[in-house]
Design a protein around this motif. Structure first.
Motif, PDB file in Angstrom:
ATOM      1  N   UNK A   1       0.843  -1.197   0.000  1.00 57.72           N
ATOM      2  CA  UNK A   1       0.000   0.000   0.000  1.00 57.72           C
ATOM      3  C   UNK A   1       0.879   1.249   0.000  1.00 57.72           C
ATOM      4  N   UNK A   2       0.526   2.217  -0.830  1.00 64.19           N
ATOM      5  CA  UNK A   2       1.346   3.419  -0.884  1.00 64.19           C
ATOM      6  C   UNK A   2       0.476   4.611  -0.498  1.00 64.19           C
ATOM      7  N   UNK A   3       1.092   5.770  -0.398  1.00 63.24           N
ATOM      8  CA  UNK A   3       0.316   6.968  -0.098  1.00 63.24           C
ATOM      9  C   UNK A   3      -0.108   7.678  -1.381  1.00 63.24           C
ATOM     10  N   UNK A   4      -0.269   6.891  -2.428  1.00 62.12           N
ATOM     11  CA  UNK A   4      -0.773   7.394  -3.702  1.00 62.12           C
ATOM     12  C   UNK A   4      -2.222   6.903  -3.786  1.00 62.12           C
ATOM     13  N   UNK A   5      -3.175   7.799  -3.544  1.00 58.91           N
ATOM     14  CA  UNK A   5      -4.567   7.357  -3.532  1.00 58.91           C
ATOM     15  C   UNK A   5      -5.503   8.520  -3.798  1.00 58.91           C
ATOM     16  N   UNK A   6      -6.696   8.155  -4.196  1.00 56.97           N
ATOM     17  CA  UNK A   6      -7.746   9.153  -4.367  1.00 56.97           C
ATOM     18  C   UNK A   6      -8.751   8.999  -3.239  1.00 56.97           C
ATOM     19  N   UNK A   7      -9.158  10.125  -2.656  1.00 60.86           N
ATOM     20  CA  UNK A   7     -10.170  10.105  -1.606  1.00 60.86           C
ATOM     21  C   UNK A   7     -11.317  11.024  -2.003  1.00 60.86           C
ATOM     22  N   UNK A   8     -12.504  10.524  -1.860  1.00 56.49           N
ATOM     23  CA  UNK A   8     -13.669  11.372  -2.087  1.00 56.49           C
ATOM     24  C   UNK A   8     -13.738  12.433  -0.978  1.00 56.49           C
ATOM     25  N   UNK A   9     -14.385  13.544  -1.279  1.00 53.13           N
ATOM     26  CA  UNK A   9     -14.523  14.635  -0.300  1.00 53.13           C
ATOM     27  C   UNK A   9     -15.068  14.136   1.047  1.00 53.13           C
ATOM     28  N   UNK A  10     -16.041  13.220   0.983  1.00 51.73           N
ATOM     29  CA  UNK A  10     -16.644  12.699   2.218  1.00 51.73           C
ATOM     30  C   UNK A  10     -15.593  11.982   3.065  1.00 51.73           C
ATOM     31  N   UNK A  11     -14.704  11.242   2.408  1.00 56.13           N
ATOM     32  CA  UNK A  11     -13.664  10.513   3.139  1.00 56.13           C
ATOM     33  C   UNK A  11     -12.662  11.507   3.731  1.00 56.13           C
ATOM     34  N   UNK A  12     -12.338  12.542   2.966  1.00 61.29           N
ATOM     35  CA  UNK A  12     -11.399  13.553   3.464  1.00 61.29           C
ATOM     36  C   UNK A  12     -11.975  14.213   4.709  1.00 61.29           C
ATOM     37  N   UNK A  13     -13.278  14.500   4.679  1.00 60.96           N
ATOM     38  CA  UNK A  13     -13.900  15.112   5.856  1.00 60.96           C
ATOM     39  C   UNK A  13     -13.848  14.178   7.054  1.00 60.96           C
ATOM     40  N   UNK A  14     -14.053  12.899   6.823  1.00 64.61           N
ATOM     41  CA  UNK A  14     -13.943  11.939   7.930  1.00 64.61           C
ATOM     42  C   UNK A  14     -12.511  11.880   8.433  1.00 64.61           C
ATOM     43  N   UNK A  15     -11.589  11.858   7.499  1.00 70.35           N
ATOM     44  CA  UNK A  15     -10.166  11.759   7.855  1.00 70.35           C
ATOM     45  C   UNK A  15      -9.736  12.923   8.750  1.00 70.35           C
ATOM     46  N   UNK A  16     -10.286  14.111   8.485  1.00 68.68           N
ATOM     47  CA  UNK A  16      -9.899  15.294   9.264  1.00 68.68           C
ATOM     48  C   UNK A  16     -10.295  15.172  10.729  1.00 68.68           C
ATOM     49  N   UNK A  17     -11.199  14.275  11.027  1.00 63.40           N
ATOM     50  CA  UNK A  17     -11.617  14.129  12.426  1.00 63.40           C
ATOM     51  C   UNK A  17     -10.645  13.275  13.229  1.00 63.40           C
ATOM     52  N   UNK A  18      -9.702  12.629  12.551  1.00 60.62           N
ATOM     53  CA  UNK A  18      -8.697  11.833  13.264  1.00 60.62           C
ATOM     54  C   UNK A  18      -7.566  12.765  13.680  1.00 60.62           C
TER      55      UNK A  18
END
Ligand code: UDP
Ligand code: MG
Length: 312
Positions: free
Chosen positions: A154-171
């Motif tokens: 797994x690499x840090x090359x990925x696409x995230x939908x806006x909804x996932x980015x918003x969830x990620x920001x809560x971590x």
């Protein structure tokens, strides 16, 4: 038209940025999106910030986030994700090891309805066997130890939908292992394989020491097995020493065979001392991380943001 953010952490990449920028523009221009290209300068000491300044002035789609110092790849990525405005956000390295020609593929999978399009590096050109072997071992170990599945390669090359980015920001955790976090976040995920080419210019920023710290961050963030390991070993030896004590007491009281056995004693002291230190070391790894987290310091500080036509 929908906006795509491309987030690129860069640390002393003066000889790569220009080519990378050209390539990204080439592949994005054929697609029906507007995009913003967010470079996160992770405290570079070379000409990287000046190149970013020039690019940002020349092209309004380029933004440069200049961090106050070097925070490391994972926090630079986090900073970029925090500032991205896109309907989808793509994170990638700035050294051409994450090929820009894959951008159309990632975006088409997003259009198909996947909210996380995760790339898997099946091989890397010109990588040492040592890195291949240790990285393979690391993924086996972490998957054995943790409940969250972390894909090998797994690499840090990925696409995230806006909804996932918003969830990620809560971590809010500091010791970040973003691969694990994305795996744990869920959503509809798709894996896409690729072969990483050699670095375009410059050398890898990940020394052995940094790789080891990163691996420890990953394991401690997603597994408490090492703590339990110390507990079980401790328990086992407590039982054994109880049995041995009974035996010694028996010999002392009921027989005349009590002899000074210094070899046994020193051996068991050494063994137990070693095990205790091991247990302490494992606990120390976790305690150190607890300490880092409870301080609640900001994850990173941004010195300035470079944008077209804006005063600095
Ligand atoms: N990087 C960063 N901060 C660091 C180390 C690296 O932002 O402290 C960036 C680097 O500029 C590159 C990406 O992270 O764009 C991946 O780093 P590198 O190519 O050195 O890692 P490797 O591909 O060897 O694993
Ligand atoms: Mg690289």
């Amino acid at each position: 038209m929908r906006l795509i953010s491309i987030v690129v952490p860069v640390y002393n990449e003066e000889d790569n940025i220009e080519v990378f920028y050209q390539e990204v523009c080439k592949y994005m221009s054929s697609l029906e999106y507007t995009f913003e290209l967010i470079f996160v300068d992770d405290g570079s000491s070379d000409a990287t910030p000046f190149i970013l300044e020039r690019l940002a002035q020349a092209d309004g789609r380029v933004r440069g986030l200049i961090m106050a110092r070097n925070y490391g790849h994972q926090l630079a990525l986090t900073c970029g994700l925090d500032h991205a405005n896109g309907d989808a956000v793509i994170t990638m390295d700035g050294d051409m090891q994450h090929p820009p020609e894959m951008l159309p593929l990632l975006l088409s999978k997003w259009e198909d309805g996947f909210e996380v399009v995760q790339t898997i590096r099946v091989s890397t050109e010109g990588v040492s066997w040592f890195k291949t072997v240790t990285s393979g071992m690391f993924y086996k170990l972490i998957n054995w130890m943790s409940k969250v599945r972390i894909q090998e390669g797994g690499s840090d090359f990925r696409l995230l939908d806006k909804a996932v980015v918003q969830s990620f920001r809560r971590f809010k955790e500091r010791a970040r292992f973003i691969r694990g976090m994305i795996g744990a976040i869920g959503y509809r995920q798709l894996l896409v394989e690729f072969t990483a080419p050699k670095r375009y210019a410059g050398t890898s920023k990940f020394s052995l020491k940094r790789m080891l710290h990163f691996a420890l961050d990953g394991i401690t963030a997603y597994s408490q097995l090492p703590l339990r390991f110390a507990f079980y070993i401790g328990l086992l030896f407590a039982l054994i020493s109880f049995g041995v004590t009974m035996h010694v007491v028996y010999i002392k009281i009921f027989t005349l065979e009590a002899v000074p056995g210094w070899a046994t004693i020193s051996a068991s002291i050494l063994l137990l001392g070693g095990l205790q230190l091991l247990g302490l070391g494992i606990i120390g790894e976790y305690v150190g991380r607890i300490f880092e987290e409870v301080k609640q310091r900001p994850l990173y500080l941004l010195r300035e943001e470079l944008k077209k036509d804006q005063e600095k």
